[in-house]
Design a protein around this motif. Structure first.
Motif, PDB file in Angstrom:
ATOM      1  N   ASP A  31       2.249   1.713  -3.248  1.00  0.00           N
ATOM      2  CA  ASP A  31       1.207   2.184  -4.154  1.00  0.00           C
ATOM      3  C   ASP A  31       0.952   3.673  -3.922  1.00  0.00           C
ATOM      4  O   ASP A  31       0.815   4.442  -4.875  1.00  0.00           O
ATOM      5  N   ARG A  32       0.921   4.044  -2.629  1.00  0.00           N
ATOM      6  CA  ARG A  32       0.669   5.449  -2.345  1.00  0.00           C
ATOM      7  C   ARG A  32       1.820   6.306  -2.891  1.00  0.00           C
ATOM      8  O   ARG A  32       1.594   7.364  -3.467  1.00  0.00           O
TER       9      ARG A  32
ATOM     10  N   GLN B  24       1.250   6.556  -6.465  1.00  0.00           N
ATOM     11  CA  GLN B  24       0.115   7.409  -6.816  1.00  0.00           C
ATOM     12  C   GLN B  24       0.426   8.880  -6.584  1.00  0.00           C
ATOM     13  O   GLN B  24      -0.021   9.727  -7.348  1.00  0.00           O
ATOM     14  N   THR B  25       1.119   9.155  -5.475  1.00  0.00           N
ATOM     15  CA  THR B  25       1.307  10.565  -5.133  1.00  0.00           C
ATOM     16  C   THR B  25       2.588  11.131  -5.738  1.00  0.00           C
ATOM     17  O   THR B  25       2.539  12.062  -6.538  1.00  0.00           O
TER      18      THR B  25
ATOM     19  N   ARG C   5       0.830  -1.202   0.000  1.00  0.00           N
ATOM     20  CA  ARG C   5       0.000   0.000   0.000  1.00  0.00           C
ATOM     21  C   ARG C   5       0.859   1.244   0.000  1.00  0.00           C
ATOM     22  O   ARG C   5       0.579   2.204  -0.714  1.00  0.00           O
ATOM     23  N   ALA C   6       1.892   1.202   0.844  1.00  0.00           N
ATOM     24  CA  ALA C   6       2.776   2.365   0.923  1.00  0.00           C
ATOM     25  C   ALA C   6       3.432   2.614  -0.429  1.00  0.00           C
ATOM     26  O   ALA C   6       3.505   3.752  -0.914  1.00  0.00           O
TER      27      ALA C   6
END
Lengths: 101, 679, 156
Positions: B620-621, B624-625, B617-618
């Motif tokens: 992915d974040r 994404q960011t 998730r990290a």
């Protein structure tokens, strides 16, 4: 005794800037054409002055050619103005603003 | 005789052809593709036996040939040759020939058994099933006679794929696809290390050959003798590191702790698949790989000790879990894990012959037990819970007696095959353990596991066949045909007599030459023989005896036999009654822990969900960011900028002219200043 | 609609500042430039006709050209002369194409207005025929003009 070359150049520049002034301030397309003619003639003065300065005739011949091309340019320019008038019922250059973003 | 080896590729290609035929025409064939499979594996078996004979009778005693070089180039290896070649080649030495026979025999019998287990039960999707079996047999055979590590790795992966496909055969159920995925992912986790190991070995030694003068084993030996530095490590440390990386794949494939969790779940597949893939052959691929490059492991005492310890621990660990399972296939699955632990222990303590011997015996008796369990499942109308069985002894005598033969072999009761190999492993572990405390601990765990093995094996036998029938299905069993009985009988005979292959204790006590397997493995290429390994191991392990050699043999055999008998005895006492009860529940907390498989699944799920998922998730974040933000930012900035800049395009000629003139003036001033026109 | 040239003062003269500024900059440059030769040293030799010399240069009549001073260095311009003539012709044709328009597939004279007063269909018809006629006339005039320019450029 002839006039120094600087003054010919200054004259031609003055003429050029007068033509430019016309282009920048006028809105009538016909005035535009005339202003352009003035600028071309400024160039002609330069050509002839430097032809005299160097003692050969190349510049003079060139000035003749410039005049011929100016005639051609005026012919096309007038054609454009005609189209302009036909499409906008006006020869004001600020009216046709369709060629923009 | 030598020309026979030219047909070696056909051993693997027969099942491949069967795979293609079953896949393409399976629906139009009688028996839906079983016939080509049986013919192909039968052909492979015949050829394998011919190879065995050729290896035994040939002058060289092995066959080594490169078939196809698919890539070659310069190598920037630390030591070894300048160029590296990636090839497909065949290496048939005594070890490979033996394994070829085992694999093709089991595969042949499983194909025959499938006629009764799958066809007669009216399963759908049979062409897919037989295609899977064919592809698996092809990959496994090719893996067995691969002559280099890369080819071995490729077919190693291919058998993993077939395992995935066949576990998920009943893909419409909920559990089978999930089990297939789990098996695939867990083994792939190990294979990841294996791949790194392959690359490391290739990069270090510039060769991936198992045998011959330009093998990586020989190169590693030379590097250690020359005290060379490899990638900043001492040669021996580096060999240990790469050997352990390869061991990652072995641990995954042979279901050793901590990557064993997939194997019990893999029992979701058809029982025949469990017998072929998850008991006798594919799971053996890991152990076989260690045996194949045993010379490499023998160079590193650390790696060997780790192999031994992991094996011993897994043997005990899995055996305890096997004691509390209700599903007959689950018990067998845990016993499989446990038995492969023994093989690893055997190889780890330098008992090369013992490990291979147990590998062979286990292939026979575990395939027998699984096929027996398959027969029981047919008898029970597809009921796998042992508490609903009972009393099948009289109704299915062939199944019963063959199953008991397998069980006796598994439990290690003299004189069945399992006893001889397991005893040899434990003996080898003991004599090394007397000098090395760590190995002694591994030996102790292996020894304790013998007790549990005896217990769960006979708990299974008694619950299944003895007592009174505990369900309607058990009172009125479904009959089984010849296609089921024939493989059971064949394997039953083998389970009883295969021990004769290497009666090491008898030799040590009486001096009678009955160690056929040992002398068999002494042949082959120089450097891959048992003799060479023994020499290598001489530097690694010291061995000690309790008193004399004979007393040590007797003590080791006596201990393991006593424990096996006591385990079996406890099971007999508790479960050989008309109405058995769940005694294991009395263990209380320990029972819960065992039933939950030591919370290994929970722990691994936690690893995935609690550790990997937040990490993903990290990431992915971050993606994404930061990454996307940068890219989006660039486009937003240019969009915004162009939106502003485009307003210059007013469409009014005067403005354009003014801009032109402005530009010209600026240019003139700049040039004037730079060129000194204003001075 | 702009009905005629009008002198406008005020904000519309603002861009004109640029022209003045340009003149200032260029004048500064020129006044800081030292021309090596004085004009007195240049000029044309006595006793030759500049006009004839221009004619010789333009038509590449080298044999007739005077060799005095720098006049002999004048390059021949015959090719340029021909090219300019062709360009002029092309420009005239282009101006005609621009000026002409088509109404229902028929070429219509340049100066006819489409949205004339009601009932102008008749006059437009007339204009068309007239236009065709006028076209011819215009072209003739243009030709005359062009030849004028070519031969008697000096007159301007």
């Amino acid at each position: 005794m002839s006039v120094a070359i600087e003054y010919y150049v200054l004259l031609s520049m003055a003429l050029f800037c007068i033509g430019l002034f016309g282009i920048l301030t006028r809105r009538n397309a016909l005035m535009f054409l005339m202003s352009v003619e003035i600028m071309l003639n400024a160039a002609n003065i330069n050509l002839i002055a430097f032809a005299f300065y160097h003692g050969n005739l190349t510049g003079q011949v060139f000035a003749l050619f410039t005049m011929a091309l100016a005639a051609a340019e005026v012919a096309v320019g007038l054609g454009i103005i005609l189209v302009l008038y036909r499409n906008f019922r006006d020869v004001d250059v600020t009216v046709p603003t369709t060629m923009r973003w | 005789m030598e020309g026979l080896f030219d047909y070696a590729p056909a051993i693997a290609l027969f099942p491949l052809a069967a795979f293609v035929i079953a896949l393409a025409f399976g629906n139009y064939l009688p028996k839906k593709g079983a016939i080509p499979g049986i013919v192909a594996t039968g052909g492979s078996l015949a050829l394998s036996l011919a190879m065995l004979a050729a290896v035994a009778g040939g002058e060289e005693g092995y066959y080594h040939d490169t078939l196809y070089t698919w890539a070659a180039g310069d190598a920037a290896s630390e030591v070894g040759p300048e160029g590296i070649e990636f090839t497909f080649g065949i290496l048939i030495d005594p070890l490979a020939a033996l394994m070829l026979v085992i694999v093709s025999l089991i595969s042949f019998l499983v194909h025959v058994f499938s006629l009764g287990y799958m066809n007669d039960e009216g399963e759908t999707g049979l062409p897919r099933y037989y295609a899977g079996l064919g592809l698996f047999t092809f990959s496994m055979l090719a893996f067995v006679y691969a002559d280099n590590l890369l080819m071995a790795f490729m077919f190693f992966e291919l058998v993993g794929l077939c395992s995935f496909l066949l576990i998920g055969f009943w893909f419409r159920t909920r559990s089978a696809p999930s089990a297939a995925k789990k098996a695939f992912l867990v083994t792939r986790f190990g294979d990841y290390f294996f791949l790194i190991g392959v690359i490391a070995i290739a990069a270090t030694f510039g060769t991936l050959q198992f045998a011959g003068n330009d093998s990586f084993i020989a190169a590693a030996e030379a590097a250690i003798d020359g005290n060379e530095q490899l990638f900043g490590f001492g040669a021996e440390t580096w060999v240990t590191i790469t050997a352990l990386l390869v061991l990652g794949g072995v641990v995954g494939k042979s279901a050793q702790f901590p990557l064993h969790t997939w194997l019990p779940d893999a029992m979701e597949g058809p029982t025949t698949v469990s017998a072929l893939i998850h008991a006798a052959t594919m799971v053996a691929a890991g152990v076989y790989l260690v045996a194949r490059m045993f010379g490499y492991y023998a160079l590193s005492p650390t790696a060997l000790a780790i192999v031994a310890f992991v094996g011993g621990f897994t043997a005990l660990f899995a055996a305890t879990m096997g004691c509390v399972k209700d599903d007959v296939k689950q018990v067998l699955a845990y016993s499989t894990i446990s038995q492969y632990g023994y093989m690893m222990l055997g190889l780890g303590v330098g008992g090369y012959v013992a490990g291979v011997f147990h590998l062979m015996n286990h292939a026979f008796f575990k395939a027998l037990l699984f096929l027996g369990a398959g027969a029981v499942i047919i008898l029970m109308h597809h009921e796998q819970n042992m508490w609903k069985m009972g009393g099948l002894k009289d109704k299915a005598p062939v199944t019963y007696w063959t199953f008991v033969a397998g069980a006796l072999a598994l439990a290690g009761i003299i004189p069945f095959s399992g006893f001889w190999s397991k005893d040899e492993i434990l003996y080898d572990a003991l004599i090394v353990g007397l000098e090395e405390p760590l190995i002694l601990a591994a030996y102790a765990m292996g020894l304790v596991a013998v007790f549990f093995t005896g217990f769960y094996t006979f708990r299974m036998v008694f619950l299944t066949f003895h007592g009174k029938p505990r369900s309607e299905a058990a009172e009125d069993p479904h009959g089984v045909g010849w296609s089921i009985k024939l493989p059971l009988l064949t394997l039953g005979v083998l389970a009883v007599v295969a021990g004769i292959a290497n009666l090491a204790p008898v030799y040590k006590l009486t001096g009678i030459e009955l160690t056929f397997l040992e002398s068999w493995l002494e042949g082959g290429l120089e450097g891959t023989t048992y003799v060479a390994y023994t020499e290598l191991l001489g530097d690694v392990y010291d061995t000690g005896f309790i008193g004399t050699e004979s007393t040590t043999v007797l003590i080791a055999a006596g201990l393991s036999l006593a424990l096996a008998f006591s385990g079996a005895g406890v099971a007999w006492k508790l479960y050989n009654v008309p109405e058995p009860v769940r005694h294991t529940e009395k263990l209380g907390g320990a029972y819960d822990v065992l039933r939950s498989n030591y919370y290994q699944d929970e722990y691994q799920v936690w690893l995935a969900e609690g550790l990997t998922l937040p990490l993903a998730r990290a990431a992915d974040r971050f993606d994404q960011t930061v990454i996307d933000g940068t890219v989006d930012g660039v486009s937003t900035a240019s969009l915004f900028g162009s939106d502003r800049v485009k307003r210059i395009q007013t469409g009014i000629v005067t403005n354009y002219a003014a801009l032109l003139v402005t530009g010209f003036i600026v240019l003139l001033i700049v040039l004037g200043i730079l060129g000194g026109w204003f001075v | 609609m702009t009905t005629g040239p009008r002198l406008r003062l005020g904000e519309s003269l603002l861009p004109g500042v640029l022209a003045v500024a340009l003149f200032g900059v260029m004048a500064l440059v020129v006044l800081n430039t030292s021309f090596t030769t004085q004009m007195a040293d240049a000029g044309y030799p006595e006793g030759i006709s500049i006009t004839s010399e221009i004619g010789y240069a333009m038509l590449d009549l080298t044999a007739l050209q005077s060799t005095e001073g720098n006049v002999g260095n004048t390059e021949p311009f015959l090719a340029a002369f021909i090219l300019i003539a062709v360009v002029l012709d092309a420009a005239l044709d282009a101006s005609l194409v621009l000026a002409k328009r088509e109404s229902e597939g028929q070429p219509v004279a340049a100066l006819t207005s489409v949205s004339g007063s009601p009932g102008s269909t008749d006059s437009s018809q007339v204009a068309t025929t007239d236009g065709g006629f006028g076209d011819e006339a215009e072209t003739d005039v243009a030709r005359e003009d062009a030849s004028d320019t070519e031969t008697g450029g000096e007159d301007r």
